[in-house]
Each structure stands twice: as structure tokens, then as C-alpha cells.
Design an enzyme around this catalytic site. Structure first.
Site, PDB file in Angstrom:
ATOM      1  CG  HIS A 464      -1.772   1.198   1.381  1.00  0.00           C
ATOM      2  ND1 HIS A 464      -3.103   1.210   1.020  1.00  0.00           N
ATOM      3  CD2 HIS A 464      -1.509   2.452   1.838  1.00  0.00           C
ATOM      4  CE1 HIS A 464      -3.607   2.411   1.247  1.00  0.00           C
ATOM      5  NE2 HIS A 464      -2.657   3.182   1.743  1.00  0.00           N
ATOM      6  CD  GLU A 465       1.600   3.678   3.651  1.00  0.00           C
ATOM      7  OE1 GLU A 465       1.844   4.737   3.036  1.00  0.00           O
ATOM      8  OE2 GLU A 465       0.553   3.506   4.304  1.00  0.00           O
ATOM      9  CG  HIS A 471       0.276   9.083  -6.935  1.00  0.00           C
ATOM     10  ND1 HIS A 471      -0.890   9.332  -6.251  1.00  0.00           N
ATOM     11  CD2 HIS A 471       0.141   9.746  -8.112  1.00  0.00           C
ATOM     12  CE1 HIS A 471      -1.686  10.102  -6.973  1.00  0.00           C
ATOM     13  NE2 HIS A 471      -1.075  10.372  -8.107  1.00  0.00           N
TER      14      HIS A 471
END
Length: 674
Positions: A464-465, A471
Site C-alpha cells: 500500500h505505502e 505516485h
């Protein structure tokens, strides 16, 4: 002696010279950078020249660079490796930064220049990105009070400063409670615990300086203890300590801070002309209005609660079979949910964890990014802010893309949770500036000489991180204000939650889930059982999340409650919260909402983004290839590289061809009607 924070950084990739920085450097560096930034702002506002995009908007983009440089280091270090000096400086800086922000946004001369450009925007021959930056800049000033007059203007400044102070105090109180509590264990208390849990509590005891093993409030320690300890009395003590964070009375109690924060947020919204803080906050999000958020949450709440209540009936029977009369309690849930997983899916956490080594899961994330986006990762031998932190250079086709820093282990100086931040954001206004991206987690640190092993939930957190990090790394915009994760709050979780899906791709686990001792890959039968259990206990997970999101929304949608704890109880009663489940984040430790404005009225955004991430990964399933090159290019082109340069709805539509419905989310969570 030259302050290293203010000197030119003659280091690899212009990384901060952590080896030369100590706490005494931060405050004078801040004073110097703030003075320089204020001078730059004053020069823009007082310029006698006709406003242009270059001399006003681009000048503003450049103006806070000195401050960003210093604060980018300070806040990353203060969150991940706090010291009393850093905490004291945070308390000093937060109101001053809020005052400075208000000073800038309420500068009438400066706003006049921005507004002049806005009114004549059609004649300025701007690029699409420049039009977007102009729009967002003006909107940010208006929403910060640029059009207020007189007493309202002064009052908003005071409100903003006080909110900044309260947010810092909330965070530090929570860290103090987490840091100070531990439950010492005797060797006999370890009976029934798998080796990996026993090792974790021994390491936690050593970290706390206890004379033996101990349970701490780090999730990577307390959760496996709750899952595996047969001692109901110890589970109760640990669970109650965890849920009481921020509500223990005394100087670290956060309940009064929550009450004052909510009242000030309501006042802030009304000063700016909104009926509620939720309406103010959601105006710029994809959701747009509290009613749309509540509709989504309640559509998922009903099937989730039904699933949780059905699970509770089964676990109550298990509780009674163990000789405990009465109701299933919150400190029982993890324990019996784990027993159910073992029985129904033939899964034993002790069997799984040796295959989920931290280093191999990092390799899995890197390899996935390589196959999707062509990124390569090479370790860097550089000075960082803590010995546990590691760094890699990220390249593509030999070209530098970013520096990635990973800081994975829990410690008393680190706030709880997991997050991604950037010490430097990508931009092209000042040249090809590449980002320095940081992932921080709180995994249990192993004893010396043992490999770090993750739970399935830990592995998902790592992916997730890293999705957030991608991004930031793949951002390709000109202006830092719209770089990377500078997007709508209910869109920012899309890349992170989408990347989680690749952890469940069988060929990823087949390659990287290798045994810590033998090096053998996870057996196919175990892999299949693990993936088949992906929605195990999903009712509980969904209920604890949505209850928190609805409490957050209710807090801000209308008048501020006189008693937040009573308001929390009223919301939970209204929605029929199952008695054996607690909110994921109760009010006194709801840092997402009260440590700052980031997720206030916006905790729902994880689920809003999940609607999109479930639908987005469905696109890869439709073509039958989780690593389809064409789709990966579309994902980077239309979402990961764009930052906030385009409206979120348009970004998603460009990738998928349409906006999604809730059906993919319900299906993915196993909550869709049969």
C-alpha cells in the site's frame, strides 16, 4: 559554523546530510528559511509590474522552496524518530506556520494579482497545466479567507493558529501514551504463542528495556498477541490499553482537544460561508457533498454488519466451548477469528509468516514496479536519519527517477501507523527535479540475527505505502503544487490500494514468498489456501472502518458536538454497531482526523478510492494479464504521472473509460449478494 540545513548539499542526489545535522540546527534553519520565504512573498505582492503568470503564480511556486527544504527534513525526521527537542520545536512551529500561511493567503495585494490573472485567464495563452495551477491557487486563497474582511479575517487567523497547535498536541499526546505503556510478561505467559509472536514480544521487551518479554502498543506486536494468546485476561488488558490511547486522563488526554478542534472547525467553515465543516471540506473532493459519502458508506455497511454478526455467532459458540460464559468481547475477536481461519481455511499464521520475509516482500514490490513501469532499484550507501532506514536509487533505462527511503521497524520514537511522504517533490519549473520519497512502517523488529517476518496484513501495508511512493516517483508535471500525491483526498488512496492487488497475484507470491530457513517457495496448496482466505473476517474489517468513517462524517456534518464521546456513542448506536467490535480509531486516538485537517471529514476516502481500485484492477483481469504492458502504460500516463494537473474524475475516466460503481468493491470484499 555553517548550518548544514542551509548549506548546499554536496551529497549523492542532494540528499539531506543527515550525518551532519543535529537538533540544534533545525530552529535557526527554520528562522532563516522563513525570513527568506517571507521576503520572496513580499516582493511578489509588492511588485509594481503588471501581473503575469510567470511573475506571480510561478514566482509563488518558487517562493517557499527554502522553507520546504528545511521542513521536508524536519517533519520527516520528527514523525519517524522523535526526540524531546523535536517535539518541543514542533509545538513552536505549528502555530507560527499557521500564522504565516494565513498571512500569505490573506495578503490583499497578493490576492489582487492572482484574481486579476483569474479574471483575464482566457487571454493569457496558458497551457492546460498552467490553467489548472491558476485555478487551484486562486481557490486555495479563497478557501483560506482571502476575501474576508475586518474582524472575520482576524478571527480566522486565530482559529487556524489554534487548530495547528491542537493538532500537534494531539499527535504528541498519542505518541506519549503509545511510548509509555507496555505489559511485561513472564515466560509462562508465552505458553501457546507461536515462535514468531514469542520472538516479537521478546524483541519488544528489549526495545523497552524491560526485564523480559513485553507487549507494546505497536500494532505489529499487539495484534499477533491478541490473535494467538490463549490468556483471555492478558488479551483484555492489552486490548483495553490499546483502545484507551488518548483517553487516560492527565496531560496526554485528547478528549478536550477533540472537542475544541471540532468547535473551531465549525467556526472556520461558517466564517468562510459554509453550513458545516464537512460541506467546506468535501467541496474540493470527488464526493462533493456529505450525502454522497453517507450513501456509499451505508450501502456497504448493511452487508458488512450482517457478515460480522454472523461471524460473531460462530465465535461466541467457540468462546463457550472454551469454558467462558457470557458474551463475545472485543478482546476475543482477533483470537477466535484466527482460530476460525485455521479451521476453515487450514491456515496457521505460524506456517505463513516464514514465507513473508520483509526483504523478500520489498523485492516483490520492486519487481512488480519493474514489470509494470520498467523501474529498477539499487541500494545506496548513504547517511540517513536512523540506522533502521535504507535507501535505493530508482532508475528507468539507466536514467535517474527518484531516491526511495524505507524505514520499516517500530520503535518508541516513531508515531504509530504507516505513511508515505516526500522530502522533495518532483517538478520541472526549476529543472528536472526528481523526488526523494519515504515509506515509514511499524513492523515488529526481530531479535538480532533473525529475519524480519511479516503478517499478511503487514505485507499489504508494505505494498500500500509503496503504491503511494510510485505516485510520487512517476509524477511528471511542471509545478510542485500539483506533483505526486497532491490530488483530491478521496483520489489519493487509489494508487496505493490498487498496488495492493499485485500482492495477491499468484506469480508474485510464487516467486517471492520463500521460506526464511529453507529458501523454498511457498507450496502451491498453501498459496491457494492463503488467497482463498483473502476475505476472511471481512465483516469485522469493514465494520471497524465504516464506523470510524461515519463518526468522522457526523462530527463535521452540522453543529460541532458539545461532547464528542457522547456523539460518537450516538452514531454507533444509530447504525447498530456490533457489541464485540470497536471502531478502528476511536475519537481520542483518531489521528487521521485530529492530528491535522488531512482526513477530517475524509476518512471515508479509503473506501471511495477502493471503489475505483477494485474496478481498475478488474481491467487487468479482463485482459487476463496482471502485467499487461498497454494497461500499465495507461495507468502511468493517465493517473500516476499526472498528479493533480487534471480533475480526478477525468483522470480515472481517461484510464478506464467510465467512472465505477460500488459493485466491484462489494464483489472484491465478498459482500456482494449471492
Amino acid at each position: 559554523m555553517t548550518n548544514p540545513l542551509l548549506a548546499q548539499w554536496d551529497t549523492p542526489f542532494e540528499l539531506p546530510p543527515f550525518g551532519a545535522i543535529d537538533d540544534s540546527h533545525f530552529e535557526p534553519a527554520f528562522e532563516s528559511a522563513l525570513s527568506e520565504t517571507k521576503a520572496a512573498i513580499a516582493a511578489i505582492a509588492g511588485s509594481p509590474t503588471t501581473p503575469t503568470f510567470a511573475n506571480t503564480i510561478e514566482a509563488l511556486e518558487r517562493a517557499d522552496a527554502p522553507l520546504d527544504r528545511v521542513l521536508g527534513v524536519f517533519y520527516n525526521v520528527a514523525g519517524a524518530d522523535s526526540t524531546p527537542a523535536r517535539e518541543d520545536l514542533q509545538r513552536k512551529l505549528s502555530p507560527r506556520l499557521a500564522a504565516f500561511s494565513a498571512e500569505v493567503s490573506m495578503n490583499a495585494e497578493l490576492f489582487d494579482r492572482i484574481d486579476t490573472l483569474w479574471q483575464s485567464r482566457d487571454a493569457l495563452d496558458l497551457t492546460d497545466e498552467q490553467k489548472r495551477v491558476l485555478k487551484l491557487t486562486r481557490r486555495r486563497f479563497v478557501r483560506s479567507g482571502a476575501q474576508l474582511q475586518g474582524g472575520d479575517r482576524d478571527r480566522l487567523k486565530d482559529v487556524q493558529q489554534r487548530l495547528a497547535t491542537l493538532g500537534t498536541q494531539f499527535t504528541q499526546n498519542l505518541l506519549a501514551d503509545e511510548r509509555s505503556w507496555f505489559m511485561a510478561l513472564k515466560d509462562a505467559d508465552l505458553k501457546g504463542l507461536p515462535d514468531f509472536v514469542a520472538n516479537a514480544v521478546r524483541a519488544a521487551g528489549a526495545e523497552k528495556g524491560a526485564d523480559g518479554p513485553a507487549v507494546t502498543l505497536a500494532r505489529s506486536v499487539i495484534t499477533p498477541f491478541l490473535q494467538h494468546s490463549p490468556r483471555r485476561d492478558l488479551r483484555q488488558k492489552a486490548h483495553q490499553a490499546y483502545t484507551a490511547r488518548g483517553a487516560n486522563g492527565g496531560d496526554t488526554d485528547n478528549r478536550g482537544i477533540a472537542k475544541e478542534t471540532l468547535a473551531l472547525r465549525e467556526e472556520r467553515a461558517r466564517l468562510l460561508g459554509y453550513d458545516s465543516f464537512a460541506e467546506f471540506k468535501l467541496e474540493t473532493e470527488m464526493a462533493g457533498h456529505p450525502d454522497r459519502v453517507r450513501d456509499l458508506l451505508m450501502r456497504v455497511w448493511e452487508p458488512a454488519r450482517a457478515a460480522a454478526e454472523k461471524d460473531a455467532e460462530t465465535m461466541t459458540q467457540m468462546l463457550h466451548a472454551d469454558g467462558h460464559n457470557g458474551d463475545l468481547e472485543p478482546w476475543d475477536w482477533h483470537y477466535y477469528a484466527e482460530r476460525r481461519r485455521e479451521a476453515e481455511h487450514d491456515l496457521d499464521e505460524a506456517e505463513i509468516k516464514p514465507y513473508l520475509q520483509l526483504d523478500r516482500m520489498i523485492d516483490a514490490a520492486f519487481d512488480t514496479a519493474n514489470r509494470l513501469f520498467g523501474l529498477s532499484f539499487a541500494p545506496l550507501d548513504v547517511s540517513l536519519y536512523h540506522p533502521d532506514a535504507r535507501a535505493w536509487e530508482v532508475t528507468r533505462n539507466g536514467d535517474h527517477v527518484a531516491v526511495f527511503i524505507g524505514d520499516y521497524f517500530a520503535r518508541g520514537s516513531k508515531r504509530s501507523g504507516a505513511w508515505c511522504s516526500a522530502m522533495r517533490s518532483q517538478q520541472k519549473l526549476e529543472g528536472d527535479i526528481r523526488p526523494i520519497v519515504v515509506n515509514v512502517c511499524n513492523f515488529a523488529k526481530p531479535e538480532q540475527g533473525r529475519p524480519a517476518l511479516l503478517s499478511w496484513d503487514d505485507a499489504r501495508t508494505l505494498f500500500h505505502e509503496f503504491g503511494h511512493a510510485l505516485h510520487q516517483m512517476l509524477s511528471d508535471v511542471t509545478y510542485s503544487s500539483i506533483s505526486g500525491t497532491s490530488v483530491a483526498r478521496d483520489f489519493v488512496e487509489l494508487p496505493s490500494q490498487l498496488f495492493e492487488h499485485w500482492l495477491e497475484v499468484p506469480e508474485v507470491l510464487g516467486k517471492f514468498a520463500t521460506h526464511a530457513k529453507t529458501g523454498d517457495p511457498m507450496p502451491q496448496a498453501l498459496l491457494q489456501r492463503l488467497l482463498a482466505a483473502s476475505t476472511h473476517d471481512i465483516g469485522f474489517q469493514t465494520v471497524e472502518f465504516i464506523s470510524s468513517a461515519l463518526v468522522d462524517l457526523d462530527f463535521h456534518d452540522g453543529a460541532a458536538p458539545a461532547d464528542p464521546m457522547a456523539a460518537q456513542a450516538a452514531t454507533l448506536n444509530r447504525i447498530g454497531m456490533p457489541a464485540a467490535i470497536r471502531m478502528r480509531h476511536a475519537t481520542p486516538h483518531f489521528a487521521h482526523v485530529f492530528a491535522g485537517d488531512g482526513y477530517s471529514s475524509g476518512y471515508y476516502s479509503y473506501m471511495w478510492s477502493e471503489v475505483m481500485d477494485a474496478d481498475a484492477f478488474e481491467a487487468f483481469k479482463e485482459v487476463g494479464d496482471a502485467f499487461d504492458p498497454a494497461l500499465a502504460r495507461k495507468l502511468e500516463e493517465h493517473i500516476l504521472s499526472k498528479g493533480g494537473s487534471v480533475e480526478a474524475e477525468d483522470l480515472y475516466t481517461a484510464f478506464r473509460g467510465r467512472l465505477p460503481g460500488v459493485e466491484a468493491l462489494l464483489k472484491g470484499r465478498g459482500l456482494a449478494p449471492a
